[in-house]
Design an enzyme around this catalytic site. Structure first.
Site, PDB file in Angstrom:
ATOM      1  N   CYS A 309       0.831  -1.200   0.159  1.00 26.86           N
ATOM      2  CA  CYS A 309       0.097   0.241  -0.137  1.00 26.86           C
ATOM      3  C   CYS A 309       0.872   1.364  -0.129  1.00 26.86           C
ATOM      4  CB  CYS A 309      -0.876  -0.236   1.269  1.00 26.86           C
ATOM      5  SG  CYS A 309      -2.155  -1.652   1.200  1.00 26.86           S
ATOM      6  N   HIS A 449      -2.064   8.232   6.231  1.00 28.99           N
ATOM      7  CA  HIS A 449      -2.215   7.078   5.704  1.00 28.99           C
ATOM      8  C   HIS A 449      -3.421   6.406   6.312  1.00 28.99           C
ATOM      9  CE1 HIS A 449      -1.482   3.043   4.038  1.00 28.99           C
ATOM     10  NE2 HIS A 449      -1.614   2.643   5.211  1.00 28.99           N
ATOM     11  N   GLU A 460       0.283   5.699  13.782  1.00 26.33           N
ATOM     12  CA  GLU A 460       0.504   6.849  12.976  1.00 26.33           C
ATOM     13  C   GLU A 460       0.350   8.048  13.633  1.00 26.33           C
ATOM     14  OE1 GLU A 460      -0.195   8.559   8.399  1.00 26.33           O
ATOM     15  OE2 GLU A 460      -1.707   7.146   9.402  1.00 26.33           O
ATOM     16  N   LYS A 480      -9.362   8.294   3.061  1.00 23.42           N
ATOM     17  CA  LYS A 480      -9.757   6.936   3.131  1.00 23.42           C
ATOM     18  C   LYS A 480     -11.028   6.742   3.924  1.00 23.42           C
ATOM     19  CE  LYS A 480      -5.189   4.715   2.782  1.00 23.42           C
ATOM     20  NZ  LYS A 480      -4.367   5.927   2.869  1.00 23.42           N
ATOM     21  N   HIS A 485      -9.757   2.166   1.079  1.00 23.92           N
ATOM     22  CA  HIS A 485      -8.265   1.901   1.029  1.00 23.92           C
ATOM     23  C   HIS A 485      -8.103   1.381  -0.329  1.00 23.92           C
ATOM     24  CE1 HIS A 485      -4.183   1.449   1.529  1.00 23.92           C
ATOM     25  NE2 HIS A 485      -4.242   0.351   2.454  1.00 23.92           N
ATOM     26  N   PHE A 545       1.969  -3.424   3.890  1.00 27.21           N
ATOM     27  CA  PHE A 545       2.510  -4.675   4.390  1.00 27.21           C
ATOM     28  C   PHE A 545       3.936  -4.774   4.037  1.00 27.21           C
ATOM     29  CE2 PHE A 545      -1.849  -7.048   4.444  1.00 27.21           C
ATOM     30  CZ  PHE A 545      -2.340  -6.096   5.537  1.00 27.21           C
TER      31      PHE A 545
END
Length: 558
Positions: A309, A449, A460, A480, A485, A545
């Site tokens: 991502c 994010h 975050e 998002k 996402h 990831f």
């Protein structure tokens, strides 16, 4: 002598020679690498001749300093060692058995090289070969002015619209693009919602014969890429004037052509003869960039990056680097993904990463809200047209914003979970600020994010506090919350949102933030309505990831 005038192999040989000097008369202390005592005596005799001949000439550095007790001192002494007249009649480093001592024995040499590499006669002086300072100095690369990178075009394909203005206006109004999945029957799945694109046409952008065969991630990519060109004013006449060798495409994907590959597996159950002959090329992540370059005739840098991502940010930063290094003048960059298919949905369900708020899809994605229960899958593409500033000015391009720089790091911790103390994210942000030359006080907007996962959002946020503190001027939001996402496309679509915020002076709301998580300062987060903001610099984060972290920075062009 200037240290830059000594080459690395020469330094290596000098260290070995100097080590033999420190052995003195005690041959038993000499390294075993020089072989038998007879060979050692030959080296000693040669060494004494070199020292006796060189010592008779003026020196800027003392020969005796070569016998220092530390490697640091030894190296500095070697760098101060200047050539005597013997150097100019010597046969070079290879005459001392350089390759047999420090390199491969299987070195292929031509006739002239073999004649030069013959060992010296017994007792012949072994000289130190050092390049003259003036000769090496002329080889230095001249200083060049830093090339600036600007955004001159944007293209999107998203659940909230397929034009940058439509897309951003929907964000500003708090419209959600998340709904029930219609592309396939997902009744057996615990998650049945996504940021699905309901209507999409390639008419005028992709030829019909390809649109029937390609995976949707490639169709989204080609469409968004060509829309970015059109938005940037790259008409047919302008295209003819471009140097195609300095125009490139760098658009990545996290998942690639999943549907094409899945369909090939199903066909293989019957027979390999039933398989689509394009299944392999159209499933690979690089082929979208390649097909777009073929269509445009662009022969510059062309490849894709896949870092889950974080893919889009990696592509954008690398594309900008090609421009700053002078390898390209124009780059199309971003990301695309289309994984809302049974295998894609099932895979993320198996990871237990998705929200199951099926009865109220528009409320499912809720970054920083205490009731968040996972992210919502989305699909689409985002592409930026990056251009070298002077190139853009010469053709009269409309400059939307300037790309200042960014950075990447790796958590090196876990496949899917963020580092507990946010070390990787903090390092990434700090490196991005340093690389772009932006002070933390000048960053007053962050497109986070924030995917709506229990662990990720909070980690975050804590990293942002560590980097920026409780800055009252700072505003943070998450795109998002309305798009879901978009996986590998997320960073590029959010970069478009960041540039649009610079252009319009408005930042979009955080929808569904009804009960903020404990410790979250709501004053830092944008509220439920759009807010006016005079943006100095905007930072956009994307994480993936594997512990991939990326941060990129845009600012108004001045």
């Amino acid at each position: 002598m200037d240290a830059s005038c000594v080459t690395s192999p020469l330094c290596t040989w000098l260290v070995a020679t100097c080590m033999s000097v420190t052995c003195g008369a005690d041959h038993s202390a000499c390294p075993s690498m020089f072989g038998s005592s007879k060979r050692q005596s030959k080296w000693a005799r040669g060494r004494r001749r070199v020292l006796s001949k060189c010592s008779s000439e003026p020196r800027t550095g003392s020969i005796s300093s070569l016998c220092g007790s530390s490697i640091q001192g030894l190296m500095s002494s070697c760098l101060a060692f200047e050539p005597c007249h013997e150097y100019y009649s010597s046969k070079g480093l290879s005459s001392l058995g350089f390759y047999s001592l420090f390199g491969s024995k299987n070195v292929h040499l031509n006739r002239r090289q073999r004649s030069l590499n013959r060992p010296p006669h017994s007792g012949e002086a072994m000289a130190v070969a050092v390049q003259p300072a003036m000769e090496v100095a002329t080889r230095k690369k001249p200083l060049t002015k830093q090339r600036r990178v600007v955004v001159t075009g944007m293209g999107v394909v998203t659940p909230l619209g397929h034009e940058p203005d439509v897309f951003y206006n929907n964000l500003l109004e708090g419209v959600s693009g998340i709904s029930e999945i219609e592309a396939f029957d997902c009744a057996q799945f615990p998650t049945r919602i996504a940021g699905e694109i309901k209507s999409f046409s390639t008419d005028g952008w992709v030829v019909p014969k390809l649109s029937k065969r390609m995976d949707k991630f490639m169709l989204y990519l080609l469409t968004a890429g060509k829309k970015a060109l059109a938005d940037g004013g790259i008409t047919e006449d302008v295209m003819n004037d471009l140097d195609k060798a300095k125009c490139g495409v760098l658009i990545g994907s996290a998942m690639g052509g999943m549907k094409v590959f899945n369909d090939a597996i199903e066909a293989l159950r019957v027979s390999y003869k039933k398989m689509n002959p394009f299944c392999v090329p159209f499933a690979t992540t690089n082929m979208g960039s390649a097909m777009l370059a073929m269509d445009l005739g662009w022969m510059g840098p062309n490849y894709s990056i896949s870092t889950a991502c974080a893919t889009s940010n990696f592509c954008i930063l690398n594309a900008a680097n090609h421009i700053t290094r002078g390898e390209a003048d124009v780059m199309l960059c971003g990301g695309s993904d289309a994984a809302i298919i049974p295998i894609g949905l099932g895979g993320f369900v198996a990871c237990r990463a998705l929200s199951q708020r099926n009865t109220d899809p528009t409320k499912a994605s809720r970054p920083w809200d205490i009731n968040r229960d996972g992210f919502v899958m989305g699909e689409g593409a985002g592409v930026l047209l990056l251009e070298e500033l002077e190139h853009a000015k010469r053709r009269g391009a409309n400059i939307y914003a300037e790309f200042l720089g960014g950075s990447f790091t790796c958590d090196a911790y876990h496949m899917t979970e963020p580092h507990p103390d946010g070390a990787g994210v903090i390092l990434c942000i700090e490196k991005a600020l340093a690389q772009s030359g932006v002070s933390r006080e000048d960053v007053n907007y962050i497109n986070a994010h924030a995917t709506s996962t229990p662990a990720g959002d909070l980690k975050e946020y804590q990293a942002l506090i560590a980097c920026f503190g409780q800055n009252p001027q700072l505003k943070v939001n998450s795109t998002k919350s309305m798009t879901g996402h978009l996986l590998g496309a997320a960073g590029a679509v959010e970069a478009v949102a960041a540039v649009q915020a610079i252009r319009t002076g408005w930042v979009h709301p955080n929808v569904n933030l009804e009960n903020p998580d404990q410790g979250v300062n709501t004053n830092m987060l944008v509220g439920s309505q759009k807010e006016r903001l005079d943006i100095k610099a905007v930072l956009s984060n994307s994480f993936g990831f594997g512990g991939h972290n990326s941060s990129i920075i845009f600012a108004p062009y001045k």
